[in-house]
Motif scaffolding. Sequence first.
Motif, short mmCIF file in Angstrom:
data_model
loop_
_atom_site.label_atom_id
_atom_site.label_comp_id
_atom_site.label_asym_id
_atom_site.label_seq_id
_atom_site.Cartn_x
_atom_site.Cartn_y
_atom_site.Cartn_z
N VAL A 52 36.83 47.72 -8.45
CA VAL A 52 35.38 47.90 -8.53
C VAL A 52 34.91 47.52 -9.94
N MET A 53 33.80 46.80 -10.01
CA MET A 53 33.21 46.46 -11.30
C MET A 53 32.62 47.73 -11.91
N VAL A 54 32.82 47.89 -13.23
CA VAL A 54 32.28 49.08 -13.88
C VAL A 54 31.29 48.76 -14.99
N ALA A 55 31.38 47.58 -15.61
CA ALA A 55 30.46 47.24 -16.70
C ALA A 55 30.59 45.77 -17.06
N GLY A 56 29.58 45.29 -17.77
CA GLY A 56 29.60 43.94 -18.30
C GLY A 56 28.53 43.79 -19.35
N ASN A 57 28.66 42.75 -20.17
CA ASN A 57 27.62 42.46 -21.14
C ASN A 57 27.35 40.96 -21.14
N GLY A 58 26.31 40.54 -21.85
CA GLY A 58 25.96 39.13 -21.85
C GLY A 58 25.69 38.64 -20.44
N ALA A 59 26.28 37.51 -20.08
CA ALA A 59 26.09 36.93 -18.75
C ALA A 59 26.66 37.81 -17.64
N MET A 60 27.49 38.76 -17.97
CA MET A 60 28.12 39.64 -16.97
C MET A 60 27.41 40.99 -16.83
N GLU A 61 26.32 41.19 -17.55
CA GLU A 61 25.60 42.46 -17.51
C GLU A 61 25.03 42.73 -16.12
N GLY A 62 25.17 43.97 -15.66
CA GLY A 62 24.60 44.40 -14.39
C GLY A 62 25.44 44.15 -13.17
N LEU A 63 26.65 43.64 -13.33
CA LEU A 63 27.52 43.39 -12.17
C LEU A 63 27.82 44.69 -11.42
N THR A 64 27.78 44.62 -10.10
CA THR A 64 28.20 45.73 -9.25
C THR A 64 29.03 45.14 -8.11
N GLY A 65 29.81 45.99 -7.47
CA GLY A 65 30.58 45.55 -6.31
C GLY A 65 32.06 45.74 -6.51
N GLY A 66 32.83 45.20 -5.58
CA GLY A 66 34.28 45.33 -5.63
C GLY A 66 34.90 44.80 -4.36
N GLY A 67 36.13 45.20 -4.14
CA GLY A 67 36.84 44.72 -2.97
C GLY A 67 38.28 45.20 -2.96
N THR A 68 39.14 44.39 -2.38
CA THR A 68 40.56 44.73 -2.30
C THR A 68 41.38 43.71 -3.07
N TYR A 69 42.61 44.09 -3.38
CA TYR A 69 43.52 43.18 -4.04
C TYR A 69 44.94 43.40 -3.54
N ARG A 70 45.76 42.41 -3.80
CA ARG A 70 47.19 42.46 -3.51
C ARG A 70 47.87 41.81 -4.70
N SER A 71 48.70 42.54 -5.42
CA SER A 71 49.30 42.07 -6.66
C SER A 71 50.82 42.08 -6.55
N LEU A 72 51.41 40.89 -6.69
CA LEU A 72 52.86 40.76 -6.59
C LEU A 72 53.41 40.22 -7.90
N THR A 73 54.41 40.89 -8.46
CA THR A 73 55.04 40.48 -9.71
C THR A 73 56.51 40.21 -9.48
N ASN A 74 56.99 39.10 -10.02
CA ASN A 74 58.41 38.80 -9.98
C ASN A 74 59.10 39.69 -11.02
N PRO A 75 60.00 40.59 -10.62
CA PRO A 75 60.60 41.53 -11.57
C PRO A 75 61.52 40.85 -12.59
N GLU A 76 61.98 39.66 -12.30
CA GLU A 76 62.87 38.96 -13.23
C GLU A 76 62.11 38.17 -14.29
N THR A 77 60.97 37.57 -13.92
CA THR A 77 60.23 36.72 -14.86
C THR A 77 58.93 37.34 -15.35
N GLY A 78 58.41 38.33 -14.63
CA GLY A 78 57.12 38.92 -14.97
C GLY A 78 55.93 38.13 -14.46
N ALA A 79 56.18 36.98 -13.81
CA ALA A 79 55.08 36.18 -13.27
C ALA A 79 54.32 37.00 -12.22
N GLN A 80 53.01 36.99 -12.32
CA GLN A 80 52.18 37.82 -11.46
C GLN A 80 51.14 36.98 -10.73
N GLN A 81 50.91 37.31 -9.47
CA GLN A 81 49.86 36.67 -8.67
C GLN A 81 49.07 37.76 -7.98
#
Length: 158
Positions: A119-148
């Motif tokens: 969920v968006m919580v704050a912003g300034n400049g061009a990002m001021e006033g943002l609201t909203g959110g959604g879902t995510y799926r975060s996968l990290t390779n435990p050997e390299t740390g690469a994240q998607q």
Amino acid sequence: MKRYVAAAFCMGIASMAQAGGTFDSTGTVIGQSTSAIHALHEGHLVLELRSTHDEFQMAAADHPFSGMSGSCTGAAEIRGASATGGGMCVYTGADGSMAANRWTVTGLGADGAFEGRWVMVAGNGAMEGLTGGGTYRSLTNPETGAQQITLTGAISKP
């Protein structure tokens, strides 16, 4: 070692326009995790989550977050096949505008990916006033740390 996610977000990546409106937040964030895993007992872990994100591949070619970069911090607890936790992300654009979001871990995928909500919580400049959110799926390779991180949802700008 089973794949664990070092999370995120981080996840407050979204679409918007200068004049305002509601915008699709579909996209992918590429990053690097430097998280620490603390094994407490068999099947019980606590993760200190730290990641940086420099590549935003959003569905909209003119996505305003395309030049942004930043970092996420937080913590998660994994007990067997379940996970809980959360944290914050802060991103900065080339013009110095900043956006912050909160992310919450609500589950753990069979492949070790954190799943949750952002969920968006704050912003300034061009990002001021943002609201909203959604879902995510975060996968990290435990050997390299690469994240998607895969995002869905929407944000609005007044």
